[in-house]
Design a protein around this motif. Structure first.
Motif, PDB file in Angstrom:
ATOM      1  N   THR A   8       0.823  -1.212   0.000  1.00  0.00           N
ATOM      2  CA  THR A   8       0.000   0.000   0.000  1.00  0.00           C
ATOM      3  C   THR A   8       0.855   1.260   0.000  1.00  0.00           C
ATOM      4  N   LEU A   9       1.875   1.283   0.844  1.00  0.00           N
ATOM      5  CA  LEU A   9       2.730   2.462   0.920  1.00  0.00           C
ATOM      6  C   LEU A   9       3.494   2.673  -0.380  1.00  0.00           C
ATOM      7  N   SER A  10       3.951   1.597  -1.000  1.00  0.00           N
ATOM      8  CA  SER A  10       4.663   1.716  -2.280  1.00  0.00           C
ATOM      9  C   SER A  10       3.758   2.303  -3.349  1.00  0.00           C
ATOM     10  N   ILE A  11       2.489   1.887  -3.369  1.00  0.00           N
ATOM     11  CA  ILE A  11       1.533   2.438  -4.331  1.00  0.00           C
ATOM     12  C   ILE A  11       1.280   3.912  -4.054  1.00  0.00           C
ATOM     13  N   VAL A  12       1.091   4.247  -2.770  1.00  0.00           N
ATOM     14  CA  VAL A  12       0.838   5.652  -2.413  1.00  0.00           C
ATOM     15  C   VAL A  12       1.997   6.543  -2.848  1.00  0.00           C
ATOM     16  N   LEU A  13       3.222   6.130  -2.557  1.00  0.00           N
ATOM     17  CA  LEU A  13       4.386   6.955  -2.882  1.00  0.00           C
ATOM     18  C   LEU A  13       4.602   7.060  -4.390  1.00  0.00           C
ATOM     19  N   HIS A  15       3.765  10.544  -6.559  1.00  0.00           N
ATOM     20  CA  HIS A  15       4.884  11.136  -7.306  1.00  0.00           C
ATOM     21  C   HIS A  15       4.491  11.420  -8.752  1.00  0.00           C
ATOM     22  N   THR A  16       3.771  10.507  -9.376  1.00  0.00           N
ATOM     23  CA  THR A  16       3.452  10.664 -10.793  1.00  0.00           C
ATOM     24  C   THR A  16       2.240  11.551 -11.037  1.00  0.00           C
ATOM     25  N   THR A  17       1.343  11.680 -10.036  1.00  0.00           N
ATOM     26  CA  THR A  17       0.133  12.496 -10.224  1.00  0.00           C
ATOM     27  C   THR A  17       0.147  13.779  -9.415  1.00  0.00           C
ATOM     28  N   GLY A  18       0.947  13.821  -8.348  1.00  0.00           N
ATOM     29  CA  GLY A  18       0.970  14.987  -7.474  1.00  0.00           C
ATOM     30  C   GLY A  18      -0.219  15.082  -6.543  1.00  0.00           C
ATOM     31  N   SER A  19      -1.013  14.018  -6.446  1.00  0.00           N
ATOM     32  CA  SER A  19      -2.232  14.053  -5.637  1.00  0.00           C
ATOM     33  C   SER A  19      -2.254  12.894  -4.650  1.00  0.00           C
ATOM     34  N   TYR A  20      -2.453  13.215  -3.363  1.00  0.00           N
ATOM     35  CA  TYR A  20      -2.633  12.165  -2.373  1.00  0.00           C
ATOM     36  C   TYR A  20      -4.001  11.505  -2.523  1.00  0.00           C
ATOM     37  N   GLY A  21      -4.965  12.263  -3.040  1.00  0.00           N
ATOM     38  CA  GLY A  21      -6.271  11.680  -3.272  1.00  0.00           C
ATOM     39  C   GLY A  21      -6.220  10.560  -4.304  1.00  0.00           C
ATOM     40  N   GLN A  48      -0.852   5.647   7.309  1.00  0.00           N
ATOM     41  CA  GLN A  48       0.023   5.612   6.140  1.00  0.00           C
ATOM     42  C   GLN A  48      -0.064   6.906   5.339  1.00  0.00           C
ATOM     43  N   VAL A  49      -1.278   7.322   4.998  1.00  0.00           N
ATOM     44  CA  VAL A  49      -1.435   8.522   4.193  1.00  0.00           C
ATOM     45  C   VAL A  49      -1.069   9.777   4.987  1.00  0.00           C
ATOM     46  N   SER A  50      -1.529   9.864   6.224  1.00  0.00           N
ATOM     47  CA  SER A  50      -1.339  11.085   7.004  1.00  0.00           C
ATOM     48  C   SER A  50       0.117  11.299   7.398  1.00  0.00           C
ATOM     49  N   LEU A  51       0.819  10.225   7.723  1.00  0.00           N
ATOM     50  CA  LEU A  51       2.242  10.367   8.033  1.00  0.00           C
ATOM     51  C   LEU A  51       3.032  10.793   6.797  1.00  0.00           C
ATOM     52  N   ALA A  52       2.677  10.224   5.632  1.00  0.00           N
ATOM     53  CA  ALA A  52       3.344  10.625   4.395  1.00  0.00           C
ATOM     54  C   ALA A  52       3.110  12.102   4.108  1.00  0.00           C
ATOM     55  N   ALA A  53       1.866  12.562   4.293  1.00  0.00           N
ATOM     56  CA  ALA A  53       1.547  13.973   4.055  1.00  0.00           C
ATOM     57  C   ALA A  53       2.244  14.881   5.066  1.00  0.00           C
ATOM     58  N   PHE A  54       2.317  14.447   6.329  1.00  0.00           N
ATOM     59  CA  PHE A  54       2.952  15.254   7.359  1.00  0.00           C
ATOM     60  C   PHE A  54       4.442  15.433   7.091  1.00  0.00           C
ATOM     61  N   THR A  55       5.131  14.338   6.804  1.00  0.00           N
ATOM     62  CA  THR A  55       6.576  14.442   6.564  1.00  0.00           C
ATOM     63  C   THR A  55       6.872  15.220   5.292  1.00  0.00           C
ATOM     64  N   GLU A  56       5.975  15.125   4.292  1.00  0.00           N
ATOM     65  CA  GLU A  56       6.154  15.913   3.068  1.00  0.00           C
ATOM     66  C   GLU A  56       5.984  17.397   3.370  1.00  0.00           C
ATOM     67  N   SER A  57       5.039  17.723   4.254  1.00  0.00           N
ATOM     68  CA  SER A  57       4.759  19.127   4.559  1.00  0.00           C
ATOM     69  C   SER A  57       5.898  19.796   5.318  1.00  0.00           C
ATOM     70  N   ALA A  72      -8.676   9.555   3.966  1.00  0.00           N
ATOM     71  CA  ALA A  72      -7.568  10.366   4.485  1.00  0.00           C
ATOM     72  C   ALA A  72      -6.893  11.155   3.368  1.00  0.00           C
ATOM     73  N   GLY A  73      -6.748  10.533   2.203  1.00  0.00           N
ATOM     74  CA  GLY A  73      -6.155  11.246   1.076  1.00  0.00           C
ATOM     75  C   GLY A  73      -6.987  12.446   0.660  1.00  0.00           C
ATOM     76  N   GLN A  74      -8.309  12.268   0.615  1.00  0.00           N
ATOM     77  CA  GLN A  74      -9.180  13.391   0.272  1.00  0.00           C
ATOM     78  C   GLN A  74      -9.123  14.492   1.323  1.00  0.00           C
ATOM     79  N   LEU A  75      -9.084  14.099   2.591  1.00  0.00           N
ATOM     80  CA  LEU A  75      -9.014  15.097   3.668  1.00  0.00           C
ATOM     81  C   LEU A  75      -7.704  15.877   3.613  1.00  0.00           C
ATOM     82  N   GLU A  76      -6.612  15.182   3.324  1.00  0.00           N
ATOM     83  CA  GLU A  76      -5.320  15.865   3.241  1.00  0.00           C
ATOM     84  C   GLU A  76      -5.281  16.833   2.059  1.00  0.00           C
ATOM     85  N   ASP A  77      -5.930  16.457   0.948  1.00  0.00           N
ATOM     86  CA  ASP A  77      -5.950  17.327  -0.228  1.00  0.00           C
ATOM     87  C   ASP A  77      -6.866  18.532  -0.040  1.00  0.00           C
TER      88      ASP A  77
END
Length: 432
Positions: A49-54, A58-64, A253-262, A376-381
């Motif tokens: 899941t994390l590999s797909i998210v990352l 990267h290719t779309t620029g969207s966490y959603g 998974q999504v929220s930690l990725a968004a937090f560290t990116e921010s 979570a992806g939609q909320l982060e976006d």
């Protein structure tokens, strides 16, 4: 399908033996022959899941978009996992596992290629569905082998704890490996490595035919007809409970990725998720080492209450150290709930339906995770940074309310043992 499988006698614990513990468990005859390849084969599950998210982010620029693609994978896995478990009960683990790992590897390669080619989201979904549907259910299969080895032994609870610890160790290593590969090598490296490990580990595990449980639900001239484990009311309660646990995994998974990116430190994502998983693993070790006298139903309610309380505080964390501390506490609350849930299956579900029961629970975690990464992806976006942490709070609170209302169904009753007809005969089929 018609291969001969060596049947092993259940391990017995004499009254004079020492209390059940990890040392005694690991001395079970033949255990290491399936434990080592089983660990290798389940490692990729924590990376997927994390590999797909990352990669997709990267290719779309969207966490959603990334969360939705990962969710498609999780939903398909959740829907197909119980069917995979039933096929393993009926035809044997090897017959299900070998074609499964081949399909999974090819589907993962297709998903990677499409993401790198900036394919539209619907094309990513088309590749994500078979990728998730073919995820090998190695964890339930390992538990099935323990079930045959330890049938009727007090070591079964220890084995459930040991498997939970093993799962969590993969969730310590998997996110670290996926993050390191995706950030330091190439965004596609995580998914490519996941596919390679699945193929090699899965085939090695499938080759261990000597410890595979008997197939076909037959023992001598006795045959058991299997019905769905969903007929057991307690299994349905546990499914809801495990959906809440899945919401924690997906939301983190999504929220930690968004937090560290921010904060400009994407490499910390694997570290923070590793801390969360380490708390899970450490509490699992302790949970398995304790000779519990409290009823498992009560332990589940108490542990899950703690999980809901701590998960509800995640969205308030605005620093790396505070988030790491809360993540550690959340992880420490998850393992006891998982272990107790798996232990309850042993009493609620007859042997002939346990593989399916455990894959329902595994699928529930995956489904909860899939829903969580999407929301979570939609909320982060769309909202503020850290809004995705609301998902674990809502998921665990709703599951806790259900658990409290229906906890009486977790008590084993004689009528629950009608899931398989003829259960008066002990039939050594694939169990979990």
């Amino acid at each position: 399908m018609g291969s001969t499988v060596t049947t092993t006698e259940p391990e017995k614990t004499s009254p004079s033996s020492s209390p059940p513990g990890y040392g005694q468990l690991l001395r079970t005859r033949g255990a290491w022959t399936f434990l080592l390849p089983g660990f290798a084969a389940r490692q990729p599950f924590a990376m997927l899941t994390l590999s797909i998210v990352l990669l997709v982010q990267h290719t779309t620029g969207s966490y959603g978009a990334a969360g939705a693609t990962a969710a498609a994978t999780g939903v398909s896995m959740a829907l197909f996992a119980p069917y995979s478990g039933r096929l393993a009960d009926r035809y044997g683990q090897r017959a299900v596992l070998v074609p499964g790992v081949l399909v999974h590897t090819l589907a993962g390669l297709s998903l990677t290629a499409l993401a790198l080619a900036h394919a539209p989201l619907w094309a990513l979904f088309l590749a994500a569905v078979p990728t998730g549907a073919s995820v090998p259910q190695v964890g339930p299969m390992v538990r099935a082998r323990w079930g045959v080895k330890l049938q009727g032994s007090p070591l079964m609870t220890t084995a459930a704890a040991f498997e939970s610890v093993t799962d969590e160790l993969t969730f310590v290593l998997g996110p670290l490996l996926a993050t390191a590969l995706c950030t330091a090598v190439t965004p596609a490296a995580g998914l490519l490595t996941e596919g390679a490990l699945t193929l090699v580990g899965g085939l090695l595990f499938a080759a261990q035919k000597g410890t595979q449980p008997p197939v076909g639900g037959e023992s001598g001239h006795t045959r058991v007809e299997h019905a769905s484990a969903l007929r057991v009311p307690g299994v349905r309660v546990l499914i809801v409970t495990f959906l809440g646990i899945g919401s924690v995994f997906g939301g983190m998974q999504v929220s930690l990725a968004a937090f560290t990116e921010s904060i400009g430190e994407p490499g910390l994502n694997g570290v923070l998720y590793g801390v969360f998983a380490a708390g899970n693993m450490l509490s699992g070790i302790v949970c398995g080492a304790i000779a519990w006298k409290t009823a498992p139903q009560r332990r589940l309610v108490v542990g899950y209450t703690g999980l809901a309380i701590v998960a509800s505080a995640l969205w308030t964390a605005h620093s790396t150290m505070l988030l790491a501390g809360l993540g550690l506490l959340v992880g420490m609350c998850i393992a006891p709930a998982l272990i107790t849930g798996y232990t309850l299956v042993e009493g609620l579900v007859p042997a002939g339906a346990r593989t399916e029961a455990f894959t329902w629970l595994t699928g529930a975690v995956a489904l909860g995770q899939a829903a969580a990464v999407t929301v979570a992806g939609q909320l982060e976006d769309r909202l503020w940074g850290g809004a995705g942490f609301l998902v674990p709070m809502v998921g665990t609170v709703l599951a806790l309310v259900t658990l409290l209302a229906l906890r009486s169904r977790l008590v084993a009753r004689q009528q629950n043992r009608t899931v398989a007809r003829g259960v008066g005969h002990r039939v050594p089929v694939t169990v979990d």
